[in-house]
Design an enzyme around this catalytic site. Structure first.
Site, PDB file in Angstrom:
ATOM      1  N   ASP A   1     -27.551 -18.258  -6.426  1.00  0.00           N
ATOM      2  CA  ASP A   1     -27.276 -17.145  -7.337  1.00  0.00           C
ATOM      3  C   ASP A   1     -26.176 -17.556  -8.310  1.00  0.00           C
ATOM      4  OD1 ASP A   1     -26.677 -14.802  -8.640  1.00  0.00           O
ATOM      5  OD2 ASP A   1     -26.214 -13.651  -6.839  1.00  0.00           O
TER       6      ASP A   1
ATOM      7  N   CYS B   1       0.846  -1.196   0.000  1.00  0.00           N
ATOM      8  CA  CYS B   1       0.000   0.000   0.000  1.00  0.00           C
ATOM      9  C   CYS B   1       0.876   1.238   0.000  1.00  0.00           C
ATOM     10  CB  CYS B   1      -0.920   0.009   1.219  1.00  0.00           C
ATOM     11  SG  CYS B   1      -1.942   1.501   1.332  1.00  0.00           S
TER      12      CYS B   1
END
EC number: 6.3.5.13
Length: 450
Positions: free
Chosen positions: A359, A245
């Protein structure tokens, strides 16, 4: 344990073992769910009462993909080192499945004679299960989107895992995939906030295995600490890779193992992760590298996980794929094989039952284009056969030059057609969701799993 708990435990285990025997006798399946359900009704504390008897302790294996293969490999390593191991080998990873596995390894009085128990656990029940199991070691493989109708997003699961693990004894060994930002952050929090001493990380150190580009099925590319987009030097599999990061300094942690020094089981990058996960866990349990490598080199696939069979004179490989990441990696492995051996047939079987997730929109996150461009035959079947057929149809860059797509509603007919179109010197790859995998195996082997 008081007298009444002991009596109820003996009755619960006896019931479970009797039901298991009847199911096996009548060849109704593995009997991995019903016995545990009945035993729990007789003795609600059965899971904790049995688990505390395991001499070396409970080993919990959790993650979206790879649990069954990793747990089987670790079991074989421990058995190679002459340990007695209890294991929910059939893959029934809810509470009733865990109870069944432990009951099967106990006598009729409810006494277990096992050095270790390896229990693969559904990611959604980790908080409930580990409070009862009080494990010696927890191995977390990865976190991907899987059955959003049941689990929710990756960061939600990661938060629940961290909260529940932090309540365990700090002597618990925690092994995490350091290439997964969510799990790397979980480990960092355990060390900083809970002063955990036994946190280890595994991962890849092989840039030659980087994907050419970021895949569509990426779940966690933002820093779990500050929310800034992560910088990736490369992706190995979905969001697993080498990262840092630029905002807060969060980065891939130091690994306990150099992946370049280890061979792998089976095909695919995902199986290299499974190999490393089992190897680090075994080393933490005191197993030497020679024993681990010997087991890896002789390992046979678990059912449906790159399992190889022969049916009607043709070679068949079953590659369970139940979410975007898993199917993308399966396609990647099939592509590597067919680029060397030549185009062949692939059978895709899509179901939407409870074990699969209701789903099926996730198939649109799969890079089906990489399968279509192989120019082999694609047969589709399953409860949602037309959803899969439509997905393949729209994966074709040139609709005037369509792939050889065959639609078969009946699974037995689909398997027969796929075998017919597979050249005699090639392997038929069957790519099913979970319940579909059980049906496929029943057709090919004549026996149910569950």
């Amino acid at each position: 344990m008081n007298f009444f708990d002991r009596v109820r435990l003996a009755l619960a285990v006896s019931t479970a073992k009797t039901v298991i025997s009847l199911i096996n006798l009548l060849r109704l399946g593995a009997g991995s769910v019903l016995p545990g359900t009945l035993a729990y009704r007789i003795q609600p504390k059965i899971l904790s009462l049995l688990s505390r008897q395991v001499k070396g302790g409970i080993i919990v294996i959790a993650g979206t993909n790879g649990k069954t293969t990793t747990s089987l490999l670790l079991r074989q390593i421990l058995e190679q080192a002459n340990y007695r191991v209890a294991h929910n080998a059939a893959g029934a990873n809810l509470i009733n499945g865990l109870i069944t596995a432990l009951s099967a390894n106990a006598n009729f009085l409810g006494t277990i004679q096992a050095d270790y128990a390896i229990l693969e656990i559904d990611e959604n029940i980790i908080p409930k299960a580990i409070t009862q199991l009080q494990p010696k070691l927890i191995l977390c493989l990865n976190l991907f989107r899987d059955q959003l109708d049941r689990y929710g997003e990756v960061d939600t699961i990661g938060y629940r895992w961290q909260k529940s693990i932090a309540e365990l004894s700090p002597e618990t060994i925690i092994i995490l995939n350091g290439d997964d930002p969510t799990l790397a952050y979980l480990g960092e929090r355990l060390v900083k906030e809970s002063r955990w001493q036994n946190v280890r990380f595994f991962g890849l150190t092989e840039p030659d295995k980087y994907l050419e580009e970021m895949p569509h099925a990426v779940d966690a590319i933002y820093c779990p600490s500050c929310g800034h987009p992560l910088d990736y030097q490369g992706f190995y599999l979905s969001h697993l890779g080498d990262f840092d990061c630029p905002s807060c300094g969060f980065a891939k942690p130091s690994l306990a193992i150099n992946s370049q020094e280890w061979t792998q089981i089976l095909i695919g990058v995902y199986n290299k992760y499974n190999t490393l996960a089992a190897s680090v866990s075994a080393q933490e349990l005191g197993i030497n590298k020679e024993t681990i490598l010997k087991t890896i080199n002789n390992f046979q696939a678990a059912f449906g996980r790159a399992e190889e069979l022969e049916f009607e004179g043709k070679k068949v490989r079953i590659l369970l794929s139940k979410n975007p990441v898993g199917m993308n990696e399966t396609i990647r492995a099939v592509s590597d094989i067919q680029q060397v051996q030549g185009a062949s047939t692939t059978l895709l079987v899509l179901n939407d039952r409870t074990p699969d997730g209701t789903d099926v929109s996730w198939i649109w996150d799969v890079d089906m284009e990489n399968l279509v461009k192989l120019q082999g035959t694609i047969v589709v079947s399953g409860d949602r056969v037309y959803d899969m057929a439509l997905r393949i149809y729209y994966s074709q860059p040139d609709l005037a030059n369509r792939v050889n797509l065959i639609v078969k509603e009946d699974l037995q007919a689909a398997i027969a057609t796929a075998l017919e179109t597979t050249p005699s010197d090639r392997t038929l790859h069957i790519v099913p969701t979970y319940s579909a995998m059980l049906e496929v195996r029943e057709i090919l082997t004549g026996r149910k799993i569950l």
